[in-house]
Design a protein around this motif. Structure first.
Motif, PDB file in Angstrom:
ATOM      1  N   VAL A  28       0.850  -1.187   0.000  1.00 18.11           N
ATOM      2  CA  VAL A  28       0.000   0.000   0.000  1.00 18.11           C
ATOM      3  C   VAL A  28       0.888   1.241   0.000  1.00 18.11           C
ATOM      4  O   VAL A  28       1.950   1.242   0.615  1.00 18.11           O
ATOM      5  CB  VAL A  28      -0.902   0.012   1.252  1.00 18.11           C
ATOM      6  N   VAL A  29       0.442   2.299  -0.692  1.00 14.18           N
ATOM      7  CA  VAL A  29       1.152   3.571  -0.653  1.00 14.18           C
ATOM      8  C   VAL A  29       0.197   4.675  -0.228  1.00 14.18           C
ATOM      9  O   VAL A  29      -1.018   4.566  -0.396  1.00 14.18           O
ATOM     10  CB  VAL A  29       1.805   3.933  -2.013  1.00 14.18           C
ATOM     11  N   ALA A  30       0.766   5.738   0.303  1.00 13.26           N
ATOM     12  CA  ALA A  30      -0.010   6.913   0.698  1.00 13.26           C
ATOM     13  C   ALA A  30       0.676   8.140   0.136  1.00 13.26           C
ATOM     14  O   ALA A  30       1.854   8.115  -0.213  1.00 13.26           O
ATOM     15  CB  ALA A  30      -0.109   7.005   2.221  1.00 13.26           C
ATOM     16  N   GLY A  31      -0.078   9.223   0.047  1.00 19.16           N
ATOM     17  CA  GLY A  31       0.495  10.482  -0.398  1.00 19.16           C
ATOM     18  C   GLY A  31       0.399  10.729  -1.881  1.00 19.16           C
ATOM     19  O   GLY A  31       0.953  11.699  -2.382  1.00 19.16           O
ATOM     20  N   LEU A  32      -0.303   9.856  -2.601  1.00 12.61           N
ATOM     21  CA  LEU A  32      -0.449  10.070  -4.039  1.00 12.61           C
ATOM     22  C   LEU A  32      -1.318  11.285  -4.315  1.00 12.61           C
ATOM     23  O   LEU A  32      -2.269  11.565  -3.576  1.00 12.61           O
ATOM     24  CB  LEU A  32      -1.084   8.833  -4.701  1.00 12.61           C
TER      25      LEU A  32
END
Length: 165
Positions: free
Chosen positions: A35-39
């Motif tokens: 999972v990634v955040a900040g896109l």
């Protein structure tokens, strides 16, 4: 219970927190949930380290519920790092969105070096967090250890912190 049924139950429980947390699910690779955040354009864009950490705690909470209801005994490690990455859709048959670069490598190392049932963050992520915000969410933190990341050109030492409720 068969492994694929357990993973489906666990991943489905995690999936319900994706949108409310404003994070983006990149992939599931075996037993890894990436999972990634900040896109750009996502709710987590403004405070992505905290969004990712809160999502990680939701993952741990969901796993504990499943373990209790199904009588399962297994643990999960979570690793978080903050930094730039490159992402793109790759392939024509069954195309996939993939990410690469130093940031995903460090995040993977955080997970591999972590403790079961805990969240391990790099010093880069930790330094982007507001200590008062951590305290207002009743989150505890402590220095864990220095982790070695070996790249093609050098070995880098990365300080890490464990987060807990």
């Amino acid at each position: 219970m068969e492994v694929y049924k357990v993973l489906n139950k666990v991943y489905s429980a995690f999936d319900k927190h994706i949108e409310p947390s404003g994070v983006y699910k990149v992939d599931t690779i075996g037993d890894a949930f990436v999972v990634v955040a900040g896109l750009e354009g996502y709710k987590s864009q403004e405070d992505h380290p905290m969004a990712m950490i809160m999502f990680a705690f939701r993952m741990l909470f969901e796993l504990e519920k499943i373990k209790a209801s199904d009588g399962l005994k297994f643990e999960m490690r979570i690793g978080i790092h903050t930094g730039p990455a490159i992402g793109s859709v790759i392939g024509q048959k069954k195309p996939r969105y993939l990410m690469w670069g130093k940031t995903p490598l460090i995040a993977n190392e955080m997970e591999s070096s972590g403790l079961p049932g805990k969240i391990l963050v790099s010093s880069t992520t930790f330094n982007r967090l507001s200590k008062s915000k951590l305290q207002s969410k009743h989150l505890k933190y402590e220095y864990f250890k220095s982790v070695s990341l070996v790249t093609s050109s050098k070995t880098e030492e990365i300080d890490t912190y464990v987060l807990d409720m």
